[in-house]
Design an enzyme around this catalytic site. Structure first.
Site, PDB file in Angstrom:
ATOM      1  CD  GLU A   1       8.398  -5.067  -2.058  1.00  0.00           C
ATOM      2  OE1 GLU A   1       7.329  -5.669  -2.291  1.00  0.00           O
ATOM      3  OE2 GLU A   1       8.952  -4.327  -2.883  1.00  0.00           O
TER       4      GLU A   1
ATOM      5  CG  PHE B   1      -8.584  -1.978  -0.512  1.00  0.00           C
ATOM      6  CD1 PHE B   1      -8.974  -1.157   0.546  1.00  0.00           C
ATOM      7  CD2 PHE B   1      -9.253  -1.862  -1.727  1.00  0.00           C
ATOM      8  CE1 PHE B   1     -10.008  -0.248   0.399  1.00  0.00           C
ATOM      9  CE2 PHE B   1     -10.286  -0.958  -1.879  1.00  0.00           C
ATOM     10  CZ  PHE B   1     -10.665  -0.140  -0.820  1.00  0.00           C
TER      11      PHE B   1
ATOM     12  CD  GLU C   1       8.791  -7.101  -6.701  1.00  0.00           C
ATOM     13  OE1 GLU C   1       7.848  -6.849  -7.470  1.00  0.00           O
ATOM     14  OE2 GLU C   1       8.661  -7.700  -5.626  1.00  0.00           O
TER      15      GLU C   1
ATOM     16  NE  ARG D   1       4.442  -1.962  -9.749  1.00  0.00           N
ATOM     17  CZ  ARG D   1       4.518  -2.362  -8.498  1.00  0.00           C
ATOM     18  NH1 ARG D   1       5.296  -1.728  -7.650  1.00  0.00           N
ATOM     19  NH2 ARG D   1       3.837  -3.391  -8.071  1.00  0.00           N
TER      20      ARG D   1
HETATM   21  C1  GAL Z   1       5.900  -6.000  -4.847  1.00  0.00           C
HETATM   22  C2  GAL Z   1       6.335  -4.617  -5.290  1.00  0.00           C
HETATM   23  C3  GAL Z   1       5.789  -3.553  -4.372  1.00  0.00           C
HETATM   24  C4  GAL Z   1       4.320  -3.770  -4.135  1.00  0.00           C
HETATM   25  C5  GAL Z   1       4.121  -5.149  -3.583  1.00  0.00           C
HETATM   26  C6  GAL Z   1       2.691  -5.491  -3.270  1.00  0.00           C
HETATM   27  O1  GAL Z   1       6.027  -6.933  -5.852  1.00  0.00           O
HETATM   28  O2  GAL Z   1       7.733  -4.529  -5.316  1.00  0.00           O
HETATM   29  O3  GAL Z   1       6.020  -2.288  -4.933  1.00  0.00           O
HETATM   30  O4  GAL Z   1       3.638  -3.615  -5.323  1.00  0.00           O
HETATM   31  O5  GAL Z   1       4.570  -6.082  -4.527  1.00  0.00           O
HETATM   32  O6  GAL Z   1       2.589  -6.801  -2.775  1.00  0.00           O
END
Ligand code: GAL
Length: 695
Positions: free
Chosen positions: A323, A373, A158, A119
């Site tokens: 997140e 995981f 991101e 991605r």
């Molecule tokens: C972020 C990303 C998410 C996922 C996550 C895992 O950087 O935006 O899609 O991959 O990390 O920690």
């Protein structure tokens, strides 16, 4: 000013809790989706980000749209009372798109075009990708513009990386032509291309930096990084055209990142620039808690620094955690689970520094591929009877108790300057300690002194307004862009206190050294001349001793490592001196009176004790108050948010053992976490937290 900011959307009344939900991976599992709704309620989650990677599930073939599954999900979420953050899916695209339009595929530094896969693998310049993403976003916005659950746009995911394809090369040249007024001589001078016979005689000779081509011309590297930021922002702006047009009242954001394992901001993009284009700053926070290389409380201070930086990007407006993980990640070197209590504590820490949400990656663990995981609220077992789920639900409840804190502000009288372009230039410079000059750590080392004392700090770029602060600290202000020194002079002459360190005022915005003596344009305000800088080996150190007649109330000797600068006072007073080597007896700390204020210069990288004592003294002299009047035990952090009516004091124990904290006598508080009354002392459990509000 104590202020209550409004939430990102009038429908949002409290903290957002929830996160990335990827039902596109579960379309063949209707029972799972039904169960999700039940579990979401149990976990007290109220907000979900959807469609982040949903493109191929919506447009399986060019021009064929299968929105039905997304309709169902949005309606389902709305029915059970959740807000929806709707993503534009440009972070990853369907295979047909790469197959049919190979120009969308990113070209790496080595000039090799990537194959389809992964991605964040697209060209930011490609007219086709711009057209396709905008077209998709238009259809998406049209379809859901009136949906009652929609509260925010999550644009792409991101943004990061760079593309070196021919389209990007051409765009880079155009960008340079504009910047240098179509004048190649101007560019040649700014990049100092006379060095190694690198002078360009026509624009077509210029390419992006490459490992097998040009990579040693610092002005060139810097401009490329600036171009990458601007091109990424431009791509984002292209993405949001239909969103602004069709849903003008829905706020727009994109998620920023941090860097790991060294906890700092993401360095690939200048977020100070990007922040101007989003309605709210959001970031994805993944500290490696309980690591073996740093005490948890030290990491907590570094995390606090990043929170404060992201809050300061929009001058104090609350940010969102878009997140974080409810437990572990799967991409740190060692993927340790959060110890019991750490999830609540780290979430409260984000809120204490100004976050108005705790959103996760992700709601439910996928069955396959590389993130199977990674921690999630719902594990493969599929039910609610596990520790992680319980801790998430507990947090959900606490967030409800804390609802009135949403929108409250963090007030700081101290600012530390951290600047992306300065970081890029420092990292690129050949000299000092080549591998890591520790710019971010140096900023964080000063920050720690305030963190331990419960003194709020803003972390700002060098372009920000300084007038609202009492104390501004600019560690390693290597680059000084036009206008910055003048603003620092005005700040100090109006009565402000400025502190800078070794290796400041060295280069201009093109990474060209200032002539006529360092610290360049900061010479006047600092009243010194820095003649040369000595780099020490890891085991070497010098010592810094305060002079007996120093105006500061300090008398100890402190250790200096890594860098010692040989400095001559030119109007400044010497407060401390080096104890060894050929610069023994020379200034290690100076102060210059300038107008109504003072400017300090720290000539060496000193130990934590120096920072604690020196900034303690500064706080006292400048009447900079801690948010806590009693002693703060080691490893405990105290932060405060406030609105017009109340102050909310977060007392957070980052130790794996109990800590007892004394509270102001005669005050009765309610701990908003446990809903209990507290008087005189509070015993914090390992990783325990209380949020105090005066009764
Ligand atoms: C972020 C990303 C998410 C996922 C996550 C895992 O950087 O935006 O899609 O991959 O990390 O920690």
């Amino acid at each position: 000013m104590k202020k209550k900011y409004s939430t990102i959307h009038p429908k949002v009344k409290g903290f957002m809790h929830g996160g990335d939900y990827n039902p596109d991976q579960w379309v063949g599992y209707p029972d799972i989706i039904e169960e999700d709704y039940r579990l979401m309620k149990l976990a007290k989650c109220n907000t979900f980000s959807i469609n982040i990677f949903g493109w191929s599930a919506i447009e399986p073939e060019e021009g064929t749209y299968t929105f039905e599954w997304l309709d169902k999900i949005i309606n389902g979420l709305a029915e059970q009372g959740s807000h929806v953050i709707l993503a534009t899916p440009s972070g990853a695209r369907p295979a047909w798109l790469s197959q049919k339009y190979p120009e969308v595929l990113r070209v790496e530094k080595n000039r090799q075009r990537n194959l389809h896969g992964l991605r964040h693998n697209h060209c930011f310049t490609s007219p086709v990708y711009r057209e396709k993403t905008q077209q998709f976003n238009r259809i998406l916005a049209e379809r859901y513009k009136d949906h009652p659950a929609l509260i925010m746009w999550h644009v792409s995911n991101e943004y990061s990386g760079e593309c070196h394809c021919d389209l990007c090369q051409a765009a880079f040249r155009e960008w340079l032509k504009e910047k240098y007024h179509n004048n190649l001589d101007e560019l040649n001078h700014a990049w100092w291309t006379g060095f190694w016979s690198h002078t360009f005689s026509n624009w077509e000779q210029i390419e992006s930096p490459a490992p097998h081509g040009e990579n040693q011309v610092h002005g060139h590297n810097l401009d490329w990084k600036r171009f990458v930021t601007e091109q990424t922002i431009d791509f984002y702006k292209n993405e949001i055209v239909p969103l602004r047009e069709i849903t003008p009242t829905i706020p727009v954001t994109t998620n920023f990142m941090g860097s790991y394992p060294e906890m700092g901001p993401f360095l690939g993009l200048n977020y100070d620039k990007f922040a101007k284009e989003v309605d709210v700053v959001t970031w994805d926070s993944y500290p490696a808690w309980h690591g073996d290389y740093q005490e948890t409380s030290e990491l907590a201070a570094d995390v606090g620094f990043v929170h404060d930086m992201y809050r300061s990007l929009k001058d104090g407006q609350p940010f969102l955690i878009l997140e974080c993980t409810p437990s572990l990640v799967n991409w740190h070197k060692v993927n340790k689970t959060k110890r019991p209590g750490m999830h609540l504590l780290s979430s409260m820490q984000s809120i204490a520094h100004g976050a108005d949400s705790i959103l996760y990656f992700q709601w439910r663990k996928g069955r396959g591929a590389s993130e199977k995981f990674h921690g999630a609220v719902v594990d493969h077992v599929g039910h609610e009877h596990n520790r992680v789920f319980r801790e998430v639900a507990e947090l959900g409840e606490v967030l409800e108790n804390l609802q009135e804190v949403v929108g409250a502000s963090v007030e700081a009288e101290v600012a530390i300057i951290y600047d992306w372009e300065n970081q890029w230039a420092i990292d690129d410079a050949q000299g000092l300690k080549i591998e890591n000059k520790e710019y971010i750590n140096t900023c964080q080392a000063q920050y720690q002194a305030f963190w331990k004392k419960g003194i709020p700090v803003d972390v700002i770029s060098m372009d920000k307004d300084l007038s609202k602060y009492k104390l501004v600290i600019a560690p390693m202000l290597y680059m000084v862009r036009p206008g910055v020194a003048e603003r620092i002079e005005t700040f100090v002459s109006n009565g402000g206190t400025f502190v800078s360190t070794y290796w400041s005022g060295i280069v201009d915005e093109h990474d060209l050294c200032f002539l006529g003596g360092f610290p360049g344009p900061l010479k006047n305000v600092l009243g010194i001349w820095a003649e040369e800088i000595d780099t020490l080996y890891d085991k070497e150190f010098n010592e810094v001793k305060f002079k007996e007649e120093s105006s500061l109330n300090l008398s100890q000797t402190y250790k200096a490592r890594d860098y010692c600068e040989v400095v001559h006072p030119k109007g400044a007073n010497v407060l401390a001196e080096f104890q060894h080597d050929y610069y023994q007896g020379m200034p290690a700390l100076t102060v210059n009176r300038y107008g109504k204020g003072e400017a300090y210069y720290i000539a060496s990288r000193n130990d934590a004790q120096f920072h604690d004592d020196f900034y303690g003294e500064m706080a006292e002299r400048l009447d900079i108050k801690s948010v806590f009047s009693e002693e703060i035990p080691k490893g405990v952090s105290v932060q405060r948010r406030a609105n017009e009516h109340h102050e909310y004091t977060f007392v957070m124990n980052f130790n794996d053992h109990e800590q007892t904290v004394k509270l102001t006598k005669d005050h009765v508080y309610v701990d908003m976490v446990s809903q209990r009354e507290i008087k005189s002392t509070v015993v914090l459990k390992p990783y325990g937290v209380v949020v105090l509000k005066k009764c």
